[in-house]
Design an enzyme around this catalytic site. Structure first.
Site, PDB file in Angstrom:
ATOM      1  N   MET A 190      -2.951   1.582  -0.435  1.00  0.00           N
ATOM      2  CA  MET A 190      -1.913   2.576  -0.727  1.00  0.00           C
ATOM      3  C   MET A 190      -1.731   3.467   0.480  1.00  0.00           C
ATOM      4  O   MET A 190      -2.696   3.988   1.039  1.00  0.00           O
ATOM      5  CB  MET A 190      -2.309   3.402  -1.963  1.00  0.00           C
ATOM      6  CG  MET A 190      -1.286   4.453  -2.354  1.00  0.00           C
ATOM      7  SD  MET A 190       0.273   3.696  -2.883  1.00  0.00           S
ATOM      8  CE  MET A 190       1.386   5.091  -2.683  1.00  0.00           C
ATOM      9  N   HIS A 227       4.164   1.980   6.634  1.00  0.00           N
ATOM     10  CA  HIS A 227       4.613   2.954   5.642  1.00  0.00           C
ATOM     11  C   HIS A 227       4.595   4.391   6.175  1.00  0.00           C
ATOM     12  O   HIS A 227       5.266   5.255   5.603  1.00  0.00           O
ATOM     13  CB  HIS A 227       3.719   2.890   4.407  1.00  0.00           C
ATOM     14  CG  HIS A 227       4.083   1.825   3.430  1.00  0.00           C
ATOM     15  ND1 HIS A 227       5.347   1.686   2.905  1.00  0.00           N
ATOM     16  CD2 HIS A 227       3.337   0.837   2.857  1.00  0.00           C
ATOM     17  CE1 HIS A 227       5.355   0.667   2.061  1.00  0.00           C
ATOM     18  NE2 HIS A 227       4.147   0.131   2.010  1.00  0.00           N
ATOM     19  N   GLU A 237       0.234  -0.998   5.776  1.00  0.00           N
ATOM     20  CA  GLU A 237       0.118   0.397   5.342  1.00  0.00           C
ATOM     21  C   GLU A 237       0.515   1.356   6.457  1.00  0.00           C
ATOM     22  O   GLU A 237       1.096   2.417   6.202  1.00  0.00           O
ATOM     23  CB  GLU A 237      -1.302   0.689   4.868  1.00  0.00           C
ATOM     24  CG  GLU A 237      -1.775  -0.188   3.716  1.00  0.00           C
ATOM     25  CD  GLU A 237      -0.807  -0.217   2.550  1.00  0.00           C
ATOM     26  OE1 GLU A 237      -0.230   0.840   2.216  1.00  0.00           O
ATOM     27  OE2 GLU A 237      -0.613  -1.301   1.965  1.00  0.00           O
ATOM     28  N   GLU A 289       8.744  -1.197   0.786  1.00  0.00           N
ATOM     29  CA  GLU A 289       7.894  -2.373   0.760  1.00  0.00           C
ATOM     30  C   GLU A 289       8.422  -3.545   1.578  1.00  0.00           C
ATOM     31  O   GLU A 289       7.637  -4.243   2.227  1.00  0.00           O
ATOM     32  CB  GLU A 289       7.641  -2.795  -0.685  1.00  0.00           C
ATOM     33  CG  GLU A 289       6.915  -1.747  -1.514  1.00  0.00           C
ATOM     34  CD  GLU A 289       5.570  -1.326  -0.927  1.00  0.00           C
ATOM     35  OE1 GLU A 289       5.055  -2.018  -0.032  1.00  0.00           O
ATOM     36  OE2 GLU A 289       5.052  -0.289  -1.363  1.00  0.00           O
TER      37      GLU A 289
END
Length: 835
Positions: free
Chosen positions: A258, A294, A291, A313
């Site tokens: 995450m 992101h 990640e 995503e």
């Protein structure tokens, strides 16, 4: 509990502007709850009303602008806020419940040393489980966190510490503006490894009992992190914006990872405690890069609502694959992408639950959760790969940088991104976006070949088709590769031709450049994997595959051929026996480990569901023989050897050989029968009824760890006894005290193709009992458990009838409806293949 609707989110965003959150958590209050005090400051339309999302175990007090709120203001996890002023301050104190589902503030007791470890996971709408908030992505704000915890714990969070911890008290500097779902912390006696890269402090965290494993992996993890930070900073023009870069490997995590800025959380399995293949290391590096992408796609610029999830995503999936190949030692990630990720996207895209990459109708957060699938990740990434090839890399990256510069620390939409890319490329992308982002399902591209009498092509055409329900034909940028057998036996590329398919051609595009060209031994559509489409070879190429595939030098080309073959079998166009024969012929000489692993996994899945009770044993034996041949041909201690050994363990029925390996006898030179491989052998022996509970307990005594407990749970559920099945089923359906991760492992072991008679009575029980069981859980943990527990090996018309009866119930939870709908479609395919 109602889900937040898009209309409610829009109304709230029009009413309030969040200034800041001050969070104060006391983690010393016991094993069940923790105390949470929140000061939420926000501007609002004077006189308006709204609500905060909030799910306390006990509300202690709440005041709005100094006036106590009636306890009745809290209902269905919403705290009503009325009579708002221009400037507002909400102060709430509450006791909040720890979770065992990987959501909210997850509490884990390490079986190795009984130490407590916590981590926060607030995605998708889990922030309310920790503090009252406006839980939607477009209400960003800075957060200031303070934590009270035992003196010997380590506490880390998104922001840098405001100073050293004193007397069990940690304080952190305010964050940059973030969405609620990105806030996190870890707390417990975590082990830390630290480093620095330029002016960015780095850290890795894992449980104390995992310390020696983290220490062993730290060098590679830091190297990949530094390489990716450099490459992202280079191509995006905006350096990493969130201060320090910490990566925590936490137990029982629901995702792969995450992207919390400043403190990325990963599933603990990425800290390896046994031998792994190089493809698994590549996967970990790719997740690190994903990640990190992101930090720009999702954290710096965040979607305004969940319909633009793809802005997070799809881009992270594309950039993670690309940057891993460009910046790290793992240069073949596009082979993995073609072999593994695109297959995931296509499976998702062909199911009844398919949806556009960028849907327009995500009505609420419950619907948003269902879109975290292969479409939003892999299909979106494949589409972006094609877009970059079509626009040219310079224009593509220029548009992205314009997007970042315009919307940094704010929110954006599909229109914002398309505007930036269109400006940079000098072309209108609205038609492309409509075809690729707004329309569901996948096209099939077939090579239609006419041969001339002189050994050349009279004509080559590419025929594009679409499913009847989703008739969109799309523009495709793709390449055709012509491969021939050389004198030395190798299969080499003779010519590669790139072209564009225009849907205006009516679905049939003639390739005049190949007229008169010498017929190739293999004509490969989509060579290089530029587009996203199902590929079917011409008859001559298909017939030659078993002879050519073992000698094809290009790993990406081999991945594309394997993928086409597997997809044709999945669609029932070719029998599973042909696939098993190809595996036996070609896989023992395959050098790319990810191809070995994925072919074995997908073939095994097809054999278990598509082969009949009469044909499955022979197919499984042929798979075992293929793995044995691969094992014999692999270098000692190589990734290929380990992949072959795992495949053999899963397919063999040679109990004596497996027991010998446990005893150290007959083990191939260089193969370490370490902890994880021992568990794999125990699992296969459990399925075959060759061990019992005592042997599983003895192995668990030797591996009293979180991974050991999970493996033992799977083994116990796999035992072919009525008692083992009854105990496992009761856990799966009714147990809320055991962590969801352990229940998932039990569900994964419960159904076995060797045990269909034993588990037959549980097939109707799934459809009768799972709806009530789902009400005990929520989110991705509920979805994962429902999927793992589905009777996937009960391939029968009666299973489909039970599914249809369940789906006819209007009150069925949306998550369960999605799981059953898609699993039933897989059952439809299996029945068709068997017939």
């Amino acid at each position: 509990m109602p889900s937040l609707t898009r209309a409610e989110a829009a109304a709230r965003a029009a009413t309030v502007h969040v200034d800041s959150y001050d969070l104060d958590l006391d983690l010393t209050a016991g094993a069940e709850t923790f105390r949470s005090r929140t000061v939420l400051r926000f501007a609002a339309t004077p006189g308006a009303s709204t609500f905060a999302d909030f799910e306390p175990a006990e509300l202690i007090s709440a005041t709005l602008n100094g006036v106590a709120l009636d306890p009745g203001a809290l209902s269905e996890h919403r705290l009503a806020l009325t009579g708002l002023a221009e400037r507002n301050e909400l102060v709430v104190e509450a006791r909040m419940a720890y979770s065992n589902t990987g959501e909210g503030l997850h509490r884990f007791v390490d079986p190795a040393d009984k130490q407590v470890y916590l981590y926060a996971h607030m995605f998708l709408d889990g922030a309310r489980r920790i503090f009252p908030c406006f839980d939607q992505p477009d209400l960003k704000a800075p957060y200031t966190l303070a934590v009270t915890a035992p003196d010997d714990w380590l506490v880390a969070a998104n922001a840098v510490p405001a100073g050293p911890a004193e007397s069990g008290r940690w304080r952190f500097a305010p964050t940059l503006p973030l969405s609620t779902y990105l806030i996190t912390l870890i707390a417990g006696p975590y082990h830390a490894c630290t480093d620095v890269h330029g002016d960015v402090p780095l850290a890795l965290y894992a449980r104390g009992s995992m310390a020696r494993f983290l220490d062993a992996e730290a060098e590679e993890l830091f190297t990949v992190t530094k390489q990716c930070l450099d490459r992202y900073g280079e191509i995006f023009g905006i350096p990493y914006p969130f201060g320090h870069y910490q990566q925590a490997f936490v137990p029982e995590f629901n995702f792969g990872a995450m992207e919390n800025p400043g403190l990325v959380t990963f599933r603990e399995e990425f800290v390896y405690r046994s031998a792994v293949t190089d493809s698994e290391r590549e996967t970990r590096a790719n997740v690190v890069a994903h990640e990190m992408a992101h930090m720009w796609f999702g954290d710096l610029v965040t979607m305004a609502w969940w319909d633009d999830l793809w802005l997070n995503e799809s881009f992270a999936e594309y950039m993670g694959t690309r940057i891993t190949a460009e910046a790290t030692r793992f240069t073949r990630t596009w082979t993995t992408f073609a072999m593994h990720r695109v297959a995931w996207g296509m499976r998702s895209d062909q199911r009844p639950s398919t949806h556009p990459v960028a849907p327009t109708d995500v009505a609420d957060t419950a619907a948003a959760l269902l879109n975290f699938d292969g479409i939003s990740y892999a299909k979106g990434a494949a589409v972006l790969k094609q877009l970059a090839a079509w626009l040219g890399d310079e224009a593509f990256l220029s548009g992205l940088n314009e997007y970042f510069a315009t919307h940094r620390f704010a929110n954006a939409t599909l229109a914002d991104l398309l505007g930036a890319l269109s400006k940079a490329a000098g072309r209108d992308l609205s038609g492309w976006a409509e075809a690729w982002l707004r329309r569901a399902q996948v096209n099939t591209l077939r090579a239609e070949v006419d041969h001339a009498g002189d050994g050349g092509y009279a004509q080559v055409a590419i025929v594009q088709t679409a499913p009847e329900r989703y008739p969109t034909l799309r523009p495709h940028r793709l390449a055709i590769g012509l491969y021939d057998r050389a004198g030395n036996g190798a299969v080499e590329l003779r010519r590669r031709l790139e072209l564009d398919l225009d849907p205006a051609d009516g679905g049939r595009t003639v390739v005049p450049e190949l007229t008169g060209e010498k017929v190739a031994d293999l004509l490969l559509l989509n060579d290089g994997g530029l587009t996203y489409a199902k590929i079917r070879l011409d008859e001559r190429s298909t017939a030659a595959v078993p002879l050519l595939l073992p000698h094809l030098d290009d790993s990406l080309a081999r991945a594309l051929v394997w993928s086409s073959t597997l997809d044709a079998v999945t669609d029932g166009e070719r029998p599973v026996a042909d696939l098993v024969s190809l595996v036996f012929a070609a896989l023992p000489v395959e050098s790319e480990v990810v191809i070995v692993e994925d072919v074995l996994k997908m073939t095994r899945g097809l054999v278990d569901r598509y082969a009949t009770a009469e044909t499955r044993p022979a197919a499984l034996e042929l798979l075992a023989q293929a793995c044995d041949r691969l094992l014999a041909a692999s270098a000692a201690g190589s990734s290929r050897q380990l992949a072959a050994a795992r495949g053999l363990i899963g397919a063999t029925i040679d109990v004596a050989r497996l027991r010998n390996w446990l005893d150290g006898a007959g083990v191939p030179e260089g193969l370490a029968v370490d902890t994880d491989l021992r568990w794999l052998i125990h699992y296969r022996l459990a399925v075959l009824g060759a061990i019992g509970p005592d042997q599983i307990a003895a192995q668990l005594d030797a591996d009293r760890s979180a991974a050991g407990e999970q493996a033992a749970s799977r083994c116990r559920a796999a035992l072919p006894s009525a008692e083992a099945k009854a105990y496992a089923w009761d856990q799966i359906i009714r147990d809320t005290t055991t962590s969801t991760r352990l229940l998932e492992h039990a569900a994964a072991g419960f159904w076995q193709p060797e045990q269909t008679a034993l588990t037959a009575d549980y097939v109707p029980r799934y459809f009768a009992e799972m709806p009530d069981s789902m009400r005990l859980r929520s989110g991705m943990s509920a979805e994962a458990l429902a999927l793992a527990a589905y009777p996937r090996f009960a391939v029968a018309a009666e299973t489909r009838r039970l599914a249809a009866d369940l789906l006819a119930r209007p009150e069925l939870p949306a998550i369960l409806r999605r799981v059953v709908t898609d699993a039933d479609d897989d059952m439809r395919r299996a029945l068709a293949a068997r017939s």
